[in-house]
Design a protein around this motif. Structure first.
Motif, mmCIF file in Angstrom:
data_model
loop_
_atom_site.group_PDB
_atom_site.id
_atom_site.type_symbol
_atom_site.label_atom_id
_atom_site.label_comp_id
_atom_site.label_asym_id
_atom_site.label_seq_id
_atom_site.Cartn_x
_atom_site.Cartn_y
_atom_site.Cartn_z
ATOM 1 N N VAL A 107 0.804 -1.228 0.000
ATOM 2 C CA VAL A 107 0.000 0.000 0.000
ATOM 3 C C VAL A 107 0.836 1.277 0.000
ATOM 4 O O VAL A 107 0.293 2.364 -0.212
ATOM 5 C CB VAL A 107 -0.978 0.043 1.199
ATOM 6 N N LYS A 108 2.126 1.161 0.225
ATOM 7 C CA LYS A 108 2.964 2.362 0.258
ATOM 8 C C LYS A 108 3.072 2.982 -1.122
ATOM 9 O O LYS A 108 3.270 2.291 -2.121
ATOM 10 C CB LYS A 108 4.359 2.031 0.792
ATOM 11 N N TRP A 109 2.947 4.297 -1.172
ATOM 12 C CA TRP A 109 3.012 5.012 -2.447
ATOM 13 C C TRP A 109 4.318 4.731 -3.177
ATOM 14 O O TRP A 109 4.342 4.541 -4.395
ATOM 15 C CB TRP A 109 2.847 6.513 -2.204
ATOM 16 N N GLU A 110 5.415 4.685 -2.429
ATOM 17 C CA GLU A 110 6.726 4.467 -3.048
ATOM 18 C C GLU A 110 6.810 3.124 -3.767
ATOM 19 O O GLU A 110 7.641 2.942 -4.656
ATOM 20 C CB GLU A 110 7.836 4.540 -1.991
ATOM 21 N N ASN A 111 5.955 2.185 -3.366
ATOM 22 C CA ASN A 111 5.997 0.849 -3.957
ATOM 23 C C ASN A 111 4.963 0.647 -5.061
ATOM 24 O O ASN A 111 4.742 -0.482 -5.515
ATOM 25 C CB ASN A 111 5.785 -0.215 -2.870
ATOM 26 N N SER A 112 4.330 1.731 -5.498
ATOM 27 C CA SER A 112 3.256 1.603 -6.491
ATOM 28 C C SER A 112 3.702 0.853 -7.734
ATOM 29 O O SER A 112 2.932 0.081 -8.315
ATOM 30 C CB SER A 112 2.743 2.991 -6.893
ATOM 31 N N ASN A 113 4.931 1.086 -8.154
ATOM 32 C CA ASN A 113 5.456 0.407 -9.339
ATOM 33 C C ASN A 113 6.721 -0.390 -9.036
ATOM 34 O O ASN A 113 7.519 -0.654 -9.934
ATOM 35 C CB ASN A 113 5.727 1.426 -10.451
ATOM 36 N N ASN A 114 6.871 -0.760 -7.766
ATOM 37 C CA ASN A 114 8.014 -1.565 -7.360
ATOM 38 C C ASN A 114 7.790 -3.008 -7.832
ATOM 39 O O ASN A 114 6.914 -3.713 -7.325
ATOM 40 C CB ASN A 114 8.173 -1.522 -5.836
ATOM 41 N N GLU A 115 8.567 -3.433 -8.806
ATOM 42 C CA GLU A 115 8.328 -4.731 -9.439
ATOM 43 C C GLU A 115 8.467 -5.889 -8.459
ATOM 44 O O GLU A 115 7.735 -6.881 -8.534
ATOM 45 C CB GLU A 115 9.281 -4.902 -10.624
ATOM 46 N N GLU A 116 9.390 -5.766 -7.527
ATOM 47 C CA GLU A 116 9.597 -6.840 -6.548
ATOM 48 C C GLU A 116 8.387 -6.973 -5.625
ATOM 49 O O GLU A 116 7.898 -8.076 -5.366
ATOM 50 C CB GLU A 116 10.859 -6.558 -5.736
ATOM 51 N N VAL A 117 7.887 -5.832 -5.129
ATOM 52 C CA VAL A 117 6.719 -5.839 -4.239
ATOM 53 C C VAL A 117 5.481 -6.327 -4.985
ATOM 54 O O VAL A 117 4.699 -7.142 -4.473
ATOM 55 C CB VAL A 117 6.485 -4.432 -3.650
ATOM 56 N N LEU A 118 5.287 -5.844 -6.207
ATOM 57 C CA LEU A 118 4.124 -6.255 -6.990
ATOM 58 C C LEU A 118 4.187 -7.743 -7.335
ATOM 59 O O LEU A 118 3.161 -8.438 -7.303
ATOM 60 C CB LEU A 118 4.029 -5.422 -8.274
ATOM 61 N N ALA A 119 5.372 -8.240 -7.633
ATOM 62 C CA ALA A 119 5.520 -9.665 -7.953
ATOM 63 C C ALA A 119 5.152 -10.522 -6.748
ATOM 64 O O ALA A 119 4.490 -11.571 -6.876
ATOM 65 C CB ALA A 119 6.950 -9.954 -8.400
ATOM 66 N N GLU A 120 5.571 -10.087 -5.568
ATOM 67 C CA GLU A 120 5.242 -10.801 -4.332
ATOM 68 C C GLU A 120 3.729 -10.821 -4.111
ATOM 69 O O GLU A 120 3.148 -11.862 -3.759
ATOM 70 C CB GLU A 120 5.945 -10.115 -3.158
ATOM 71 N N ALA A 121 3.083 -9.674 -4.343
ATOM 72 C CA ALA A 121 1.639 -9.580 -4.160
ATOM 73 C C ALA A 121 0.894 -10.420 -5.199
ATOM 74 O O ALA A 121 -0.075 -11.119 -4.874
ATOM 75 C CB ALA A 121 1.201 -8.115 -4.260
ATOM 76 N N LYS A 122 1.350 -10.368 -6.441
ATOM 77 C CA LYS A 122 0.702 -11.145 -7.507
ATOM 78 C C LYS A 122 0.836 -12.640 -7.265
ATOM 79 O O LYS A 122 -0.077 -13.417 -7.575
ATOM 80 C CB LYS A 122 1.306 -10.767 -8.864
ATOM 81 N N ALA A 123 1.954 -13.050 -6.709
ATOM 82 C CA ALA A 123 2.170 -14.472 -6.424
ATOM 83 C C ALA A 123 1.121 -14.997 -5.446
ATOM 84 O O ALA A 123 0.626 -16.129 -5.584
ATOM 85 C CB ALA A 123 3.577 -14.688 -5.870
ATOM 86 N N GLU A 124 0.778 -14.188 -4.437
ATOM 87 C CA GLU A 124 -0.248 -14.594 -3.471
ATOM 88 C C GLU A 124 -1.619 -14.674 -4.136
ATOM 89 O O GLU A 124 -2.422 -15.555 -3.803
ATOM 90 C CB GLU A 124 -0.280 -13.621 -2.292
#
Length: 895
Positions: free
Chosen positions: A87-104
């Motif tokens: 949910v952090k704004w800085e991570n809006s397009n962070n590929e590593e964070v998004l990949a982790e979320a998509k995996a779940e």
């Protein structure tokens, strides 16, 4: 119907989601909300969290993997950690964070996540975040402006993702760059936007002349400050009296500047002066003025009649220019005034002002959109619109396709819309910030008496509007998505999909009325590209789901019936669309209450709940999503009214009826543990009542009907009143667990707050609670002298807490006072010295006292208790830190 519970149906890290949502308010550069103005947007952080947690399984639904409660809690905390990063704004397009979320998401959906539809897409936060999480996203809305916003965010960028720009400048100098996402498209928008500005300046630059300062040096104008005028009604005067709301240009300390009216007979001119001493403005109260020449008071009726007769004029008061060190304020001359005079062009933005777009303006003679602009403004804006044809031709000459040139046209049309919002005669000059403010400071077009005419040809201004579009483009996703114009009450053919939506809020915002301000310009710029979307003269209104009485000849009953019937149809469609395994989530901008005499309720809130339940849904949860700083509660208890996210499931067909008694008994059995769980998770007191609606309505909505004693079905309003009553009983039961002295204080507080009462009344209440006034006076809780008694206010309590017998009321007040004065560390200093459970009891009491204060409308009191509870995790952390530090110091002393 069996289904796996999703995380959103069990628990959420609400503090982290709310903190990210609040922080978003301060994000400007690159935030999608800066692409185009829209009203009541949902925070991206909230939308992202709601979508993700609606797809991810809660550990309790996977007993084979997590057989114990401890294992489930551990897994839930792991998921919370992912969500808190997500949910952090800085991570809006962070590929590593998004990949982790998509995996779940993939894990919980067997690698096949459903598409998402938002049938009331509006500003597009929900479909944008679905797209960011890798889902196929569908945005649907009736309003053409909303449709174009969604196309610009989710549909157009993926079509041209990873493509290099076509403009010759970029091809020469930046050919080797990797054009990630839509950055190539952004670069072309930047280039052709500047190309358009230069061509516009060649044609209309003479309308925006420079101004000379006191040394004769030419300066670029930022804005011209105008005041509206009417002829003084005093026959002996007859001057063109200004209707200025202020003569101050700058209120910054040490940089004060004002306008001084210079009166020569009945002629008035204006002189800019530096320093303090601004004259009082002629505006005396709302819509009322006095003449600066003869002091004749002029009422609103006369000004309205002059405006309606088209006798209202304008006069230039000051020129704001670029200086070497900040703003320059220059006395206007005839040349600057005459430069604004130009004939109206043939093509005007057509359309009659309606509803909130009209507000009070027709009373002053402003009936159409074209009347919101000066001749110079309309001339300049029309020229920019016309130049879009040239931009397309030039882009195609440079080698781009027709489809790509149309995409460029869309974003440059948005640049023009951003300029339109600043370039009207209904903006504001902010003397405290030395800046101009766009139209729609609130959700209406309000009458203004003096206004800045912005120099839209100033290079910095134009580039700022252009750059805000380009920054947004660079942040958009490359996943394909679709945005269409569609009525939410009509079937679109989709099935087995995920639904998350933010429907209209009864009569809060008339989107079609307000969006017409932009629609009339977008129709000029984009009708050639999207003829079906812009086929009507104004935005469609007859089908819009808002309870607007003027559309029904002033009938509130007809407006309400229209909204209720339409919302029910919309949710019946949503039921047809919805996937059986995925909960439907619905946002509602909850307003605490609307007083209807005998009871308090929210008509829009009830209508929403009724429509959802009648359409065949169970309500399985409610989550308050806060987007405002908690400090707003200091002056207004309702300021923290949250957006409520309702979590819904399709209701099985084989459900039974219930009696009122069975409903209440089930509610009593299920609501208490749900409230205990919410309190143990440290949910803010201001959010507890809204959150209680979830488990309460879950009971109500699981029955086909709840029958009253007279055989009629129980209404949603009645159910909500019973839920609120049970909430009151829950807190009353908690009172019984407190010491008798605290119970006395609660009753006294509830009845009288800190007001004085007679000793006899206090004594009767004290005896009933098995305590005494004298005991509480000695304990430092009561003032009791000369036959008068009252509770001591927090800042009057000086006695330290007794270690022999702690009174929880006293501890709660001292902790709350410490929070007010010393913050988290101030409270921690007290709690660190207490080894028993009294601080937790004091925290629980703060929930109770918040409820009392909120019901009474005591905003400052409610804020104080809310702050204490919200800060409790930080207080606990500070206590641990203090104790660890003390241990280390002790060990050092021993050594």
């Amino acid at each position: 119907m069996k289904y796996k519970k999703k995380l959103i149906e069990v628990s959420l890290p609400l503090d982290a989601i709310n903190a990210a949502s609040v922080r978003e308010k301060s994000i400007r550069h690159g935030h999608p909300s800066t692409l185009h103005l829209w009203w009541a947007r949902r925070p991206l952080a909230a939308a992202r969290a709601v979508i993700w947690s609606s797809l991810v399984d809660d550990p309790s639904s996977l007993p084979e993997q997590f057989p114990t409660e401890e294992a489930q809690n551990a897994e839930r905390q792991r998921l919370f950690a992912i969500l808190e990063r997500l949910v952090k704004w800085e991570n809006s397009n962070n590929e590593e964070v998004l990949a982790e979320a998509k995996a779940e998401i993939m894990k919980s959906t067997n690698g096949n996540p459903p598409p998402l539809l938002d049938p009331f897409a509006g500003g597009g936060a929900i479909p944008l975040e679905a797209q960011r999480l890798g889902l196929d996203a569908y945005a649907s809305d009736l309003n053409p402006v909303a449709v174009m916003i969604n196309k610009a965010m989710i549909e157009i960028p993926p079509k041209f993702a990873w493509q290099p720009p076509v403009n010759p400048e970029a091809r020469e100098s930046l050919l080797q760059m990797e054009w990630k996402g839509a950055t190539g498209l952004a670069e072309d928008v930047r280039y052709y936007g500047e190309w358009m500005r230069k061509r516009a300046f060649e044609k209309i630059g003479h309308l925006y002349p420079k101004v000379k300062d006191e040394l004769g040096q030419e300066r670029t104008v930022i804005a011209w400050i105008w005041t509206r005028t009417v002829k003084c009604p005093n026959p002996a005067c007859g001057c063109e009296m200004p209707l200025a709301s202020s003569f101050e240009l700058s209120k910054k300390k040490g940089k004060e500047v004002y306008v001084q009216p210079i009166i020569e007979g009945i002629n008035i001119s204006y002189e800019v002066r530096y320093g303090k001493g601004a004259p009082k403005p002629p505006k005396t109260s709302r819509g009322k003025f006095k003449c600066v020449v003869c002091n004749t008071p002029v009422d609103g009726g006369y000004i309205k009649s002059e405006g309606s007769a088209k006798h209202m004029g304008v006069q230039l008061m000051a020129v704001v220019a670029e200086g070497d060190r900040g703003r320059l304020y220059i006395t206007p001359d005839n040349y600057q005034g005459k430069a604004a005079i130009c004939p109206l062009p043939v093509d005007l933005p057509n359309g009659e002002l309606k509803g909130k777009a009209a507000d009070q303006l027709p009373l002053y003679g402003y009936m159409t959109f074209s009347e919101l602009f000066t001749n110079r403004q309309i001339t300049a804006l029309n020229e920019l619109c016309t130049l879009l044809d040239d931009v397309q031709d030039q882009a195609q000459t440079d080698g781009c396709s027709q489809e790509y040139s149309q995409a460029l046209r869309v974003y440059l049309a948005f640049v023009i819309d951003k300029i339109v919002a600043y370039s009207t005669s209904f903006g504001l000059w902010r003397s405290d910030h030395e800046s101009f403010e766009r139209i729609f400071g609130r959700q209406a077009i309000a009458m203004v008496w003096d206004y800045p005419e912005v120099n839209i040809m100033r290079e910095d201004f134009f580039k700022n509007q252009l750059e805000s579009i380009c920054r947004c483009l660079s942040n958009f996703s490359s996943v394909e998505a679709s945005a269409i114009q569609h009525d939410a009450q009509t079937d679109n053919g989709l099935r087995d999909i995920m639904i998350s939506t933010d429907p209209p809020y009864y009569d809060n915002i008339a989107y079609a009325d307000l969006s017409d301000f932009f629609y009339v310009w977008l129709r000029q710029t984009l009708q050639k590209v999207y003829p079906d979307i812009f086929r009507t003269m104004l935005a469609p209104k007859a089908e819009e789901l808002v309870a607007t009485p003027y559309r029904f000849r002033g009938s509130r009953d007809k407006a309400r019936s229209f909204f209720e019937e339409g919302m029910l149809k919309a949710f019946m469609q949503i039921n047809d669309y919805a996937h059986d395994e995925i909960p439907v989530t619905v946002y509602y901008a909850y307003k605490q209450s609307e007083d209807d005499g005998d009871s308090s309720a929210s008509t829009g809130w009830e209508t929403m709940l009724s429509a959802i339940i009648e359409a065949g849904f169970l309500i399985t949860g409610t989550w308050p999503i806060r987007t405002e700083q908690t400090a707003a509660l200091k002056s207004n208890v309702n300021a923290l009214a949250s957006s409520i996210v309702l979590v819904c499931r399709k209701r099985p067909d084989n459900i039974s009826l219930s009696t009122r008694r069975d409903f209440i008994n089930t509610l009593k059995r299920e609501l208490k543990p749900a409230l205990q769980k919410l309190q143990s998770s440290n949910i803010a007191p201001v959010d507890l009542a809204q959150s209680a609606i979830g488990p309460g309505m879950a009971v109500y909505s699981r029955f086909d009907k709840v029958m009253e004693a007279d055989g009629t079905p129980m209404s949603v309003r009645s159910a909500l009143q019973i839920i609120n009553h049970e909430l009151d009983l829950y807190f009353t039961e908690q009172d019984g667990e407190l010491d008798s002295d605290s119970r006395f204080c609660i009753d006294l507080y509830k009845q009288y707050a800190f007001d004085i009462i007679k000793y006899g009344n206090a004594d009767v209440l004290a005896r009933a609670k098995n305590t005494s006034v004298e005991k509480l006076r000695t304990a430092g809780i009561l003032y009791a002298e000369k036959g008068m008694v009252r509770l001591l206010e927090r800042d009057e309590i000086t006695k330290k807490i007794s270690t022999d017998e702690r009174i929880i009321w006293l501890l709660c007040q001292q902790l709350t006072h410490a929070m007010e004065k010393g913050g988290v560390n101030g409270v921690a200093n007290i709690v660190a010295d207490i080894s028993t459970s009294e601080p937790d009891h004091a925290r629980a009491l703060a929930y109770r006292l918040f409820q009392i204060a909120e019901r009474k409308g005591w905003a400052a009191e409610a804020y104080a208790y809310n702050s204490l509870v919200v800060s409790w995790p930080e207080i606990q952390a500070a206590v641990i830190a203090q104790k660890n530090k003390a241990k280390q110091t002790s060990m050092f002393d021993i050594e």
